[in-house]
Enzyme design. Structure first.
Site, PDB file in Angstrom:
ATOM      1  N   GLU A 100       6.100 -15.785  16.204  1.00 47.05           N
ATOM      2  CA  GLU A 100       6.385 -14.492  15.573  1.00 47.05           C
ATOM      3  C   GLU A 100       6.181 -14.554  14.062  1.00 47.05           C
ATOM      4  O   GLU A 100       5.717 -13.596  13.454  1.00 47.05           O
ATOM      5  CB  GLU A 100       7.809 -14.024  15.899  1.00 47.05           C
ATOM      6  CG  GLU A 100       8.136 -13.912  17.398  1.00 47.05           C
ATOM      7  CD  GLU A 100       7.086 -13.175  18.205  1.00 47.05           C
ATOM      8  OE1 GLU A 100       6.393 -12.303  17.661  1.00 47.05           O
ATOM      9  OE2 GLU A 100       6.946 -13.481  19.408  1.00 47.05           O
ATOM     10  N   GLU A 133       7.378  -9.254  16.613  1.00 43.62           N
ATOM     11  CA  GLU A 133       7.192  -9.676  15.226  1.00 43.62           C
ATOM     12  C   GLU A 133       7.373  -8.589  14.173  1.00 43.62           C
ATOM     13  O   GLU A 133       6.788  -8.701  13.091  1.00 43.62           O
ATOM     14  CB  GLU A 133       5.781 -10.248  15.095  1.00 43.62           C
ATOM     15  CG  GLU A 133       4.638  -9.211  15.202  1.00 43.62           C
ATOM     16  CD  GLU A 133       4.063  -9.033  16.592  1.00 43.62           C
ATOM     17  OE1 GLU A 133       4.786  -9.310  17.569  1.00 43.62           O
ATOM     18  OE2 GLU A 133       2.903  -8.607  16.721  1.00 43.62           O
ATOM     19  N   HIS A 187       2.654 -14.149  13.007  1.00 46.50           N
ATOM     20  CA  HIS A 187       2.233 -12.747  12.966  1.00 46.50           C
ATOM     21  C   HIS A 187       2.509 -12.089  11.615  1.00 46.50           C
ATOM     22  O   HIS A 187       1.887 -11.082  11.287  1.00 46.50           O
ATOM     23  CB  HIS A 187       2.982 -11.928  14.019  1.00 46.50           C
ATOM     24  CG  HIS A 187       2.430 -12.037  15.411  1.00 46.50           C
ATOM     25  ND1 HIS A 187       1.092 -11.911  15.697  1.00 46.50           N
ATOM     26  CD2 HIS A 187       3.047 -12.224  16.601  1.00 46.50           C
ATOM     27  CE1 HIS A 187       0.929 -12.015  17.013  1.00 46.50           C
ATOM     28  NE2 HIS A 187       2.090 -12.210  17.586  1.00 46.50           N
TER      29      HIS A 187
HETATM   30  N1  BES Z   1       3.679  -9.059  19.963  1.00 45.87           N
HETATM   31  C1  BES Z   1       4.334  -9.748  20.991  1.00 45.87           C
HETATM   32  C2  BES Z   1       5.416  -8.939  21.664  1.00 45.87           C
HETATM   33  C3  BES Z   1       4.902  -7.982  22.689  1.00 45.87           C
HETATM   34  C4  BES Z   1       4.506  -8.427  23.923  1.00 45.87           C
HETATM   35  C5  BES Z   1       4.871  -6.639  22.431  1.00 45.87           C
HETATM   36  C6  BES Z   1       4.053  -7.534  24.867  1.00 45.87           C
HETATM   37  C7  BES Z   1       4.409  -5.769  23.369  1.00 45.87           C
HETATM   38  C8  BES Z   1       4.003  -6.194  24.590  1.00 45.87           C
HETATM   39  C9  BES Z   1       4.981 -11.024  20.472  1.00 45.87           C
HETATM   40  O1  BES Z   1       4.409 -11.539  19.324  1.00 45.87           O
HETATM   41  C10 BES Z   1       4.763 -12.058  21.528  1.00 45.87           C
HETATM   42  O2  BES Z   1       3.648 -12.431  21.726  1.00 45.87           O
HETATM   43  N2  BES Z   1       5.809 -12.493  22.200  1.00 45.87           N
HETATM   44  C11 BES Z   1       5.689 -13.419  23.300  1.00 45.87           C
HETATM   45  C12 BES Z   1       6.282 -14.740  22.960  1.00 45.87           C
HETATM   46  C13 BES Z   1       5.275 -15.682  22.410  1.00 45.87           C
HETATM   47  C14 BES Z   1       5.896 -16.981  22.006  1.00 45.87           C
HETATM   48  C15 BES Z   1       4.136 -15.968  23.349  1.00 45.87           C
HETATM   49  C16 BES Z   1       6.396 -12.825  24.474  1.00 45.87           C
HETATM   50  O3  BES Z   1       6.995 -11.783  24.303  1.00 45.87           O
HETATM   51  O4  BES Z   1       6.345 -13.391  25.537  1.00 45.87           O
HETATM   52 ZN    ZN Z   2       2.581 -12.405  19.590  1.00 45.41          ZN
END
Ligand code: BES
Ligand code: ZN
Length: 885
Positions: free
Chosen positions: A310, A276, A313
């Site tokens: 995203e 995000e 966020h």
């Molecule tokens: N902030 C996360 C991305 C992230 C995940 C950064 C793990 C560092 C470590 C992002 O907002 C997120 O949660 N992405 C998910 C998808 C969401 C729809 C559940 C993902 O990456 O699976």
């Molecule tokens: Zn997330």
């Protein structure tokens, strides 16, 4: 002296950064970069040291200087030392730096790595030529790999970013719009507007070749989706969802989107699903791109929910940020919950709140382990952060928010959230800040209620029985191991009796409580104007945790359970309640609180089930039962397969193979899942038909015989018949894999290959995962082996561990290798073997996951033993398998 700063959870507070002026010069061909940063900061206490974060950067000590704002004196450090294990850079000065504002300047160099973190390279093809792009992924703790900084979420500052030496034909993006672009020959220097105050983990840049589609919100926020060249059309769905979602959140949070633009970019190599970054959200291709012809309904839903997550966020996380990683769940749990709100508003026909139950189920599954952790989890070192992006932070987090929202009511909940966002905007917050806002807005004791859910791990199972005209409730901590935990919760109990019009709710605040049923029924009779016995003839069933809105399980006494089974068969219950009853029963069976046969009998009540989410859970439960039966009662597996196939006949026949004109999104998804399950359970007719359709597809990728929604099913079916001497199906699948440039297609294929029952082929598939043909982001999809491949996969993991931990060892993907290959074992011998192997090959990135996987093996082992001890199992299974539906 500098050693004193090692091993600390947080940076010392000598200096407070205010503004970063960062200049980066990526060299895409040589895969390296040079950079410089000038940090405006306040020295807040007398110190000889400035301690900040840096990792895998070559800091040029000669370039480091500190100067005070109001004097011309320049301080040079005696020493600039990096401690890689802690990711810190310690600058030691020969004299005490006076307090007040100053500027710290540092020059450095780094590698554009291939580990999908920090400042890294991703590869793509353009006109048949292989190219690199430069991308950042900083969350949670990798901004320090790109430039020295105070890399903790609470050190918010503004960022003025400049990209230097960028080939002029490339797109260069950052969080903010471009203010100036200077072209000098083939290269350009691009500088961006200064960001508002924000955390380091949200800073981003992307440099590569892209096409884009563009739109804007009603208040003029420019939104773009950047895709591979020539594929801009695939960005349209995400663009549309993004514009609508921004407008929705703007209203829901009562705060406008804080930046002038929003870019979303598909990155070919990406370790998470999406990230995000403020104003520059990055995605895996599968989570952003949608191809009208070759993407499935499930892909569409994935794109929409990831975008919605995203964008949530941008408020919850970016504008208001968790104070420390202990409160990560505020970000992730909340974004997960809100993404459903958005999806429901945009696509009501998806019944997304029913599908939300899968989030709760995954949360309950992990939290049923002794090796789980509280939502608010202590973090003592940067290396612990990666592993808590897990089902507790996301799914339990989202579920307890849902539970609270349904307790407080949608309106006070939203109002309080808006005031929370307003109060903490451009700042940080802790869990109790959210509770305080909700408590103030609702007048309910939110803090007390929610502490029991976020500060202790686990959750209760509420046992309910009828005794002397009373309902008796008792809570105990649920553990999949069958042990009894000591936790206690404040449980929002809801119940319906005989009708959804007859409801009751209360807070269970002690271990047990009872409720006078007569009084309860009497009062509802008065409300509904009917008597209990005439309640459409439905009287008798009592369902707790209505809609499964609470994060707990329910155990009914035999009489209540039988009445619920009847109510399911008679179709009195909602999909969410049918789901909850099934899932709780399955969990109680795993924990040996209920017999294997009683679960099978309950499954029989779902023979006319047609709801997507319920059936999809039923299929998951069936897979699990089949796996455990493979260990416990191999002689009954064929009969069990027959039983599961029988159960799925009714919905499968209703849906058929070919999509019906105008059919629903949910039917399209359901058809794929049903056929995949039938193929996995060895249903010959399904496999034959699937192979016929696959062959047509193999000859012509545009055939109407294999629409995207059933492709995975067909691939799984094809793999069921592949053996070392009959490889043609496998080879054809590999050909499709190699020829497609759609990442969703590649993932579908990878997810099917290992379902082959032949161990030689499985080994080949696993080795294929380690070749250059599979991007390292995708390898984990190919680990889904069945019981037949379990031993092969484990041996393979051990043999390749060195390579695997080198390639994936610095991110969270490595945890998937461990959980996928270890957790399905079911014997104490294996526990020992796994334990010994990882003792000899320690790796801190998998600490939690390994403990959890080993606990699962122990749970399976006990379960196997108890199934083997069940009397008359063979007779019961035979009867069920031959029952005609
Ligand atoms: N902030 C996360 C991305 C992230 C995940 C950064 C793990 C560092 C470590 C992002 O907002 C997120 O949660 N992405 C998910 C998808 C969401 C729809 C559940 C993902 O990456 O699976
Ligand atoms: Zn997330």
């Amino acid at each position: 002296m500098a050693e004193q700063f090692k091993g600390q959870p947080r940076l010392p507070k000598f200096a407070v950064p205010k503004r970063y002026d960062v200049s980066l010069k990526p060299d895409l061909a040589a895969c390296k970069f040079a950079g410089s940063v000038a940090i405006d900061l306040d020295i807040v206490s007398d110190t000889n040291f400035i301690v900040l974060n840096a990792a895998e950067l070559a800091v040029d000590a000669a370039t480091v200087s500190f100067s005070h704002k109001n004097s011309s004196e320049v301080f040079k450090p005696l020493k600039a030392e990096t401690f890689e294990e802690d990711g810190i850079l310690v600058l030691e000065f020969g004299e005490t730096l006076p307090t007040g504002p100053g500027v710290l300047a540092i020059g450095f160099e780094g590698i554009l790595n291939d580990k999908m973190k920090g400042f890294y390279r991703s590869t793509y093809e353009h006109n048949g030529e292989k190219k690199n792009m430069a991308v950042t992924q900083f969350e949670p703790v990798d901004a320090r790999r790109c430039f020295p900084c105070w890399d903790e979420p609470a050190w918010k500052a503004t960022f003025k970013i400049t990209l230097d030496g960028v080939p002029s034909e490339l797109v260069a993006l950052s969080n903010m719009p471009v203010v100036e672009e200077k072209v000098d020959g083939h290269l350009k220097t691009v500088s961006y507007q200064e960001t508002p105050i924000m955390s380091t983990y949200l800073v981003a840049v992307v440099v590569g070749l892209f096409d884009y589609v563009e739109d804007h919100t009603s208040d003029g926020v420019k939104v773009r989706v950047y895709c591979q060249v020539g594929k801009a059309n695939q960005g349209k769905l995400a663009l549309n969802v993004a514009v609508k979602t921004l407008e929705l959140y703007q209203e829901y949070f009562a705060v406008p989107y804080p930046l002038p633009k929003l870019d979303m970019v598909a990155i070919p190599d990406f370790s998470a699903g999406a990230m995000e970054n403020y104003g520059l959200v990055t995605y895996r291709e599968t989570a952003l791109l949608f191809d009208e012809q070759h993407s499935a309904a499930a892909n569409k839903q994935r794109v929409a929910t990831v975008v919605a997550h995203e964008l949530a966020h941008q408020w919850f996380g970016n504008l208001v940020t968790m104070e420390w990683w202990t409160h990560l769940w505020l970000n992730e749990g909340f974004a997960t919950w809100v993404s459903y709100l958005a999806a429901d508003s945009l696509f009501p026909e998806w019944k997304i709140w029913t599908q939300f139950l899968d989030e709760s189920t995954e949360g309950l599954r992990l939290d049923g382990l002794e090796e789980s952790h509280p939502i608010e989890v202590e973090i003592n070192h940067a290396c612990e952060v990666d592993e808590i992006f897990d089902a507790i932070s996301y799914r339990k987090g989202a579920s307890v928010i849902r539970m609270l929202q349904s307790y407080l009511g949608a309106e006070p909940f939203q109002r309080s959230l808006a005031s929370y966002i307003k109060k903490h905007a451009y700042s940080n917050a802790k869990t109790e800040d959210l509770w305080a806002a909700l408590e103030e807005g609702s007048g309910e004791p939110v803090n007390k209620l929610m502490n029991s859910w976020t500060k202790q791990q686990g959750y209760p199972v509420v046992s309910v029985k009828v005794k002397d005209q009373k309902l008796e409730f008792e809570q105990t901590q649920f553990l999949s191991s069958g042990s009894e935990g000591t936790g206690q919760w404040i449980v929002p109990i809801t119940l319906c009796c005989g009708s959804y019009d007859v409801r009751k709710s209360f807070l269970l605040q002690t271990k047990s409580e009872s409720l006078d049923v007569k009084e309860f029924l009497g009062c509802s009779v008065a409300e509904t104007g009917s008597t209990c016995n005439k309640n459409n003839g439905q009287c008798g069933w009592i369902k707790l945790n209505v809609d499964r809105a609470g994060f707990y399980r329910v155990k009914y006494d035999d009489e209540l359970a039988a009445q619920l089974r009847n109510a399911i068969e008679k179709k009195y219950l909602s999909a969410t309640d049918r789901y909850g009853i099934l899932d709780d029963a399955a969990a109680l069976t795993t924990a040996r609180k209920q017999s294997f046969v009683s679960l099978l009998t309950l499954l029989g009540a779902y023979k006319e089930e047609l709801d997507y989410t319920v059936l999809s859970n039923l299929i998951t439960v069936s897979y699990k039962l089949k796996r455990i039966a493979d260990d416990a009662v191999p002689e009954l597996v064929d009969l069990l397969n027959q039983f599961f196939i029988g159960l799925l006949q009714y919905p499968a026949e209703k849906l058929g193979w070919q999509p019906k004109p105008g059919e629903s999104h949910l039917d399209a998804m359901l058809r794929g899942e049903l056929l995949t399950a039938l193929a996995s359970f060895g249903h010959d007719l399904t496999i034959d038909e699937a192979i016929r359709r696959f062959n047509a597809f193999s000859d012509d990728r545009n055939t109407s015989l294999l629409p995207p929604d059933i492709r995975r099913a067909a691939y799984v079916a094809v793999m069921q018949r592949v053996t070392a001497s009959n490889r043609s199906g496998y080879e054809s699948l590999l050909r499709v894999y190699r020829e497609t440039d759609l990442s969703q297609e590649k993932t579908r294929i990878l997810g099917s290959l290992a379902s082959c029952p032949d161990p030689d082929i499985i080994l080949e598939v696993l080795n294929f995962l380690l070749t250059k043909e599979v991007r390292s982001q995708d390898a984990v999809f190919g680990l889904a082996v069945g019981s037949e491949g379990r031993e092969t996969a484990w041996t393979w993991l051990k043999n390749n561990w060195e390579h695997i931990s080198k390639t994936w060892g610095s991110g969270f993907l490595i945890t998937r290798f461990v959980s996928a290959t270890v957790s399905h074992f079911a014997s104490l011998d294996k526990v020992k073997e796994v334990d010994e192997f990882f003792k000899a090959h320690p790796n801190t990135a998998i600490t939690r996951t390994l403990k959890q996987s080993i606990e699962r093996v122990k749970i399976n082992a006990k379960w196997v033993e108890s199934i083997q001890g069940e009397k008359n199992l063979a007779d019961a299974v035979t009867e069920l398998a031959y029952r005609k539906y």
